[in-house]
Every structure is written in C-alpha cells, then in structure tokens.
Scaffold this motif. Structure first.
Motif, PDB file in Angstrom:
ATOM      1  N   ALA A   3      -2.942  -3.685  -1.046  1.00 48.97           N
ATOM      2  CA  ALA A   3      -2.163  -3.271   0.121  1.00 48.97           C
ATOM      3  C   ALA A   3      -3.095  -2.951   1.279  1.00 48.97           C
ATOM      4  O   ALA A   3      -4.192  -2.438   1.080  1.00 48.97           O
ATOM      5  CB  ALA A   3      -1.298  -2.052  -0.212  1.00 48.97           C
ATOM      6  N   ARG A   4      -2.616  -3.273   2.494  1.00 51.11           N
ATOM      7  CA  ARG A   4      -3.313  -2.898   3.722  1.00 51.11           C
ATOM      8  C   ARG A   4      -2.486  -1.805   4.403  1.00 51.11           C
ATOM      9  O   ARG A   4      -1.345  -2.040   4.796  1.00 51.11           O
ATOM     10  CB  ARG A   4      -3.461  -4.094   4.649  1.00 51.11           C
ATOM     11  CG  ARG A   4      -4.327  -5.211   4.069  1.00 51.11           C
ATOM     12  CD  ARG A   4      -4.343  -6.451   4.964  1.00 51.11           C
ATOM     13  NE  ARG A   4      -3.050  -7.146   4.910  1.00 51.11           N
ATOM     14  CZ  ARG A   4      -2.171  -7.139   5.893  1.00 51.11           C
ATOM     15  NH1 ARG A   4      -2.405  -6.452   6.996  1.00 51.11           N
ATOM     16  NH2 ARG A   4      -1.035  -7.794   5.788  1.00 51.11           N
ATOM     17  N   VAL A   5      -3.065  -0.629   4.520  1.00 47.97           N
ATOM     18  CA  VAL A   5      -2.339   0.529   5.042  1.00 47.97           C
ATOM     19  C   VAL A   5      -2.835   0.823   6.456  1.00 47.97           C
ATOM     20  O   VAL A   5      -4.046   0.979   6.681  1.00 47.97           O
ATOM     21  CB  VAL A   5      -2.528   1.763   4.142  1.00 47.97           C
ATOM     22  CG1 VAL A   5      -1.725   2.939   4.678  1.00 47.97           C
ATOM     23  CG2 VAL A   5      -2.097   1.439   2.716  1.00 47.97           C
ATOM     24  N   GLY A  43      -6.007  -0.480  -0.118  1.00 45.06           N
ATOM     25  CA  GLY A  43      -5.669   0.333  -1.286  1.00 45.06           C
ATOM     26  C   GLY A  43      -4.933  -0.487  -2.322  1.00 45.06           C
ATOM     27  O   GLY A  43      -4.852  -1.719  -2.230  1.00 45.06           O
ATOM     28  N   ARG A  44      -4.366   0.206  -3.284  1.00 47.03           N
ATOM     29  CA  ARG A  44      -3.610  -0.419  -4.366  1.00 47.03           C
ATOM     30  C   ARG A  44      -2.289   0.312  -4.548  1.00 47.03           C
ATOM     31  O   ARG A  44      -2.209   1.525  -4.354  1.00 47.03           O
ATOM     32  CB  ARG A  44      -4.393  -0.376  -5.680  1.00 47.03           C
ATOM     33  CG  ARG A  44      -5.606  -1.279  -5.718  1.00 47.03           C
ATOM     34  CD  ARG A  44      -5.233  -2.726  -5.888  1.00 47.03           C
ATOM     35  NE  ARG A  44      -6.398  -3.601  -5.837  1.00 47.03           N
ATOM     36  CZ  ARG A  44      -6.338  -4.920  -5.906  1.00 47.03           C
ATOM     37  NH1 ARG A  44      -5.172  -5.520  -6.038  1.00 47.03           N
ATOM     38  NH2 ARG A  44      -7.429  -5.655  -5.840  1.00 47.03           N
ATOM     39  N   LEU A  45      -1.274  -0.446  -4.920  1.00 47.97           N
ATOM     40  CA  LEU A  45       0.029   0.149  -5.209  1.00 47.97           C
ATOM     41  C   LEU A  45       0.035   0.667  -6.644  1.00 47.97           C
ATOM     42  O   LEU A  45      -0.463   0.003  -7.558  1.00 47.97           O
ATOM     43  CB  LEU A  45       1.138  -0.888  -5.024  1.00 47.97           C
ATOM     44  CG  LEU A  45       1.302  -1.465  -3.616  1.00 47.97           C
ATOM     45  CD1 LEU A  45       2.498  -2.398  -3.571  1.00 47.97           C
ATOM     46  CD2 LEU A  45       1.441  -0.378  -2.572  1.00 47.97           C
ATOM     47  N   GLU A  46       0.607   1.847  -6.815  1.00 48.87           N
ATOM     48  CA  GLU A  46       0.726   2.444  -8.140  1.00 48.87           C
ATOM     49  C   GLU A  46       2.134   3.004  -8.302  1.00 48.87           C
ATOM     50  O   GLU A  46       2.782   3.380  -7.313  1.00 48.87           O
ATOM     51  CB  GLU A  46      -0.314   3.555  -8.331  1.00 48.87           C
ATOM     52  CG  GLU A  46      -1.745   3.061  -8.320  1.00 48.87           C
ATOM     53  CD  GLU A  46      -2.742   4.149  -8.688  1.00 48.87           C
ATOM     54  OE1 GLU A  46      -2.301   5.188  -9.236  1.00 48.87           O
ATOM     55  OE2 GLU A  46      -3.942   3.970  -8.420  1.00 48.87           O
ATOM     56  N   PRO A  47       2.625   3.057  -9.533  1.00 47.53           N
ATOM     57  CA  PRO A  47       3.994   3.550  -9.737  1.00 47.53           C
ATOM     58  C   PRO A  47       4.101   5.051  -9.504  1.00 47.53           C
ATOM     59  O   PRO A  47       3.138   5.794  -9.734  1.00 47.53           O
ATOM     60  CB  PRO A  47       4.281   3.186 -11.199  1.00 47.53           C
ATOM     61  CG  PRO A  47       2.928   3.147 -11.838  1.00 47.53           C
ATOM     62  CD  PRO A  47       1.986   2.639 -10.794  1.00 47.53           C
ATOM     63  N   ALA A  59       0.957   4.114  -2.497  1.00 46.74           N
ATOM     64  CA  ALA A  59      -0.203   3.347  -2.047  1.00 46.74           C
ATOM     65  C   ALA A  59      -1.359   4.328  -1.898  1.00 46.74           C
ATOM     66  O   ALA A  59      -1.340   5.186  -1.003  1.00 46.74           O
ATOM     67  CB  ALA A  59       0.076   2.637  -0.737  1.00 46.74           C
ATOM     68  N   TYR A  60      -2.332   4.231  -2.774  1.00 44.04           N
ATOM     69  CA  TYR A  60      -3.507   5.104  -2.718  1.00 44.04           C
ATOM     70  C   TYR A  60      -4.610   4.403  -1.926  1.00 44.04           C
ATOM     71  O   TYR A  60      -4.890   3.217  -2.144  1.00 44.04           O
ATOM     72  CB  TYR A  60      -4.013   5.419  -4.121  1.00 44.04           C
ATOM     73  CG  TYR A  60      -3.202   6.458  -4.850  1.00 44.04           C
ATOM     74  CD1 TYR A  60      -3.498   7.814  -4.721  1.00 44.04           C
ATOM     75  CD2 TYR A  60      -2.139   6.104  -5.669  1.00 44.04           C
ATOM     76  CE1 TYR A  60      -2.759   8.776  -5.390  1.00 44.04           C
ATOM     77  CE2 TYR A  60      -1.390   7.060  -6.342  1.00 44.04           C
ATOM     78  CZ  TYR A  60      -1.708   8.392  -6.194  1.00 44.04           C
ATOM     79  OH  TYR A  60      -0.972   9.347  -6.859  1.00 44.04           O
TER      80      TYR A  60
END
Length: 391
Positions: A283-285, A56-60, A210-211
């Motif tokens: 990101a790796r969730v 995924g990607r980190l977002e605010p 983290a989506y």
C-alpha cells in the motif's frame, strides 16, 4: 614508358590531396562550441498542503488461529475453504464418543453424591432428635454433621466434573469465534489433533489496517493537528492503482520513535465492506497535513542528482547555467516542492538536462506550461496534404 609510369603514380596522389582540401573547406569555421538548446520553465509559487507518501502493508483488524479445545479425531469439515463465515458457524467436528461417555460417568457420580447427601441429611435429622433426648453422644452427632458436610462437598465436586465433561463434549464442535474469511483446512478428516494443532485461520474483512513507518518530521508536524482536530485523514492506493483513491484515518501511533531509522510506527484504518483489500497487499499511504503554506515548485524532472545531492540548473541573463543545490519537499502532481535553494520566477532547465555543462552557454527555449506549472506536451504536427495526382 618511364614517363607514363611517373604520371600514373603522381595522379592519384594529387587526387587525394584535392579531396582532402575540399573536405577541409566544407568543415565548420574554427571557433568555440555551439550553445546547446534546452527547454526551460519558471519556478512557481503557490499555496500547497504538506504531503508525504509512505509505503506499508495491509494487515487484518482481527486474525484468529483456529485450534481445538480438546483432542480427538476429526470426523467432519463444515466449511468451504476460502469462504466467508459468521461467528458461531461450525468449522470442524471431532469424535465425540469418548466425551459423551465422560458426561455419562459424571452424571452417575452426581446421582451417587445426591443419594449420599440425602442419606446423610436423614441421619443428621435423626441424630438431632436423639441428641435432644440425650440418647446419643455429642461426639456421634458431630461426626454425622461432618459427614453431611462432606457429602455436600462431594456433590458440588461431582456437579463441577459433570459441567467440565459437558464443556469438553461441546468443544468437539469447533465453531468460528469471529466473522471473516476462512483459510484452507490445514488438517483433514481422519487426523488426530490436540489443543496445539492449528486447524485453519480466520481474518476479519470488513476493515483493514495499513501499517507504515512515518518520519520524525511527519510525526512532529501532524501531532498538533491531530490533537486539535481529532483523527487525521489519510489516503491510500494499491500497487495497481493510480493515485490514492481510498480514504481512511490514523487510529494508532506507537509510543516511541525508532532512533536507528528516525521513524515511528503508524497505523491507518480503512473500510473494506466491499472486500477490495486483502491482508498482505502493498500500500502507498498519503499523509496530508495542516493548513496550506506558500511553497516554490518546479517540475520533478528538472531535479538532477549528484551523488547524495539534489540540484537544478538555473539559467541567468547571460544564458549561462548555474549549478544550484536544493532541498526537496513533497511531490505533488508531478511538481516537486523546493524547501530551499530556489526562488519563485527563476528559470530552470527541464529538457536537455544531459546537454548542460556548468559555465558553458546554452540556448534556452521557454516552454508552455499548464496552470500547475508543468510543461505542456509538444503540439502534434498537422497531417501532410495528400499529393496531387498527375493529370
């Protein structure tokens, strides 16, 4: 001379025939192919928790585009680009002179409306006495009453105009609406801007989202666990980190599944009080579920790929490898969960997989393994003894 020439010609031929005979005599005896040496380990069975990893990607948590509420010329920048700002800190200052003049004009209108209102009240009080004495008609009294109400309404409108002018004057100072890290200034001093111009952006940095897109299987298996035990714990690792060192919780799952991809949009929240996460990072969730269940595991390097199939080579009692399709589960510490196709205790090839041919015998060597079932690295050869010096 003729005899000598014949001997010279025949002698090389005899030598070649003799060498060919020697080379044939030194070759391996005629027979079948030799068994290829391979390393094997036994499939293990132990309780494991169901684990799946998603990208995924980190977002605010919050992101704001800073725009001015009024138009004007930028006179001052009051922040350092890329720094942390608090809610209410000044960011930009616009030319306030036109708005100050508008405030002064609105104040004058309020004063004029006040004076007209006082005069209208005085006239109405005088008309009331004359009406009691029957010295003025009822029509004239009603006109004065209407005039007093009109001046009162004009006063309210003037006060509202003054309030609007004061707000516009205050909007010439652009303040930070939230606390967070500010970007660069997209517009510099001297530029004329309006309420559609983006001046900069601010992102909240104390937490991050983290989506990721969770599979349908994960959603169905974790749904009941989340309902029973509250927020589901997850772990996350960045691209340059080994494992998943950061812990967070899932706080949002979308209201419908994407039928085309078979996934559902999911969001996890992580603490970022130390400022180690930047929105936009990969990101790796890791999502861990429910109670441990017994599962069969083999080293991940034992898994082969045949187009869309996954398989292992199982070694039987006759040392002949068997091609065995398997259904894979999660990867845990280098060990792959086998959902179906393999039983605990069966020997699988982990080294020399490229030398194995179905139906052809092999020479299996059982490898030493650690408590997880992973093959141990070969022991390093002891250092050679120093050569003795000649006396």
């Amino acid at each position: 001379m003729r005899v000598v020439r014949r001997v010279a010609i025949v002698s090389p031929l005899l030598a070649l025939l003799a060498l060919a005979g020697c080379s044939r005599s030194e070759g391996p005896p005629h027979g079948g192919p030799q068994a290829a040496p391979v390393g094997v380990v036994a499939a293990v069975k132990r309780p494991v928790r169901e684990i799946e990893e998603f990208t995924g990607r980190l977002e605010p948590v919050e992101s704001v585009e800073i725009r001015p509420r009024v138009g004007g010329t930028i006179e001052k920048l009051s922040f350092r680009e890329g720094s942390y700002v608090k809610a209410g800190d000044p960011l930009f200052t616009l030319d306030a002179k036109p708005y100050a003049a508008e405030v002064a004009r609105a104040e004058a209108q309020v004063a004029s409306a006040l004076a007209q209102g006082e005069y209208a009240k005085t006239e109405l009080a005088r008309a009331q006495k004359l009406l009691d004495a029957k010295a003025v008609s009822r029509q004239e009294f009603d006109q004065l009453t209407s005039g007093e109400r009109t001046t009162d309404a004009s006063l309210k409108a003037a006060r509202a105009a003054l309030q609007t002018a004061q707000l516009n004057l205050g909007y010439t100072r652009v303040l930070a609406p939230i606390s967070g890290r500010v970007s660069r200034a997209f517009v510099t001093v001297g530029n004329l801007v309006d309420d559609k111009t983006v001046l900069t952006t601010i992102v909240r940095t104390d937490r991050v989202f983290a989506y990721f897109d969770a599979s349908e299987r994960t959603y169905l298996s974790r749904r009941n666990a989340t309902a029973d035990k509250g927020a589901l714990k997850v772990r996350m690792g960045l691209a340059n980190e080994a494992g998943h060192p950061h812990e967070g919780t899932i706080d949002f799952v979308d209201n419908r599944l994407n039928a085309s991809s078979g996934t559902i949009r999911t969001r996890a929240v992580f603490d970022n009080s130390k400022g180690q996460f930047t929105p936009g990072l990969f990101a790796r969730v890791l999502v861990t579920g429910g109670e441990p269940v017994d599962a069969v595991l083999v080293p991940d390097r034992a898994i082969g790929t045949d187009q869309t199939k996954r398989f292992v080579f199982v070694v039987g009692a006759d040392n002949v490898p068997q091609f065995r399709p398997v259904q894979l589960g999660a990867l845990q510490d280098g060990m792959r969960v086998i959902d179906s196709g393999l039983k605990a205790g069966e020997m699988v090839v982990v080294e020399g997989l490229q030398r194995v041919r179905p139906g052809m015998p092999i020479t299996p060597e059982k490898l030493a393994v650690d408590p997880r079932g992973m093959p141990l690295p070969p022991q390093a050869a002891p250092p050679a003894a120093p050569a003795s010096k000649a006396g």
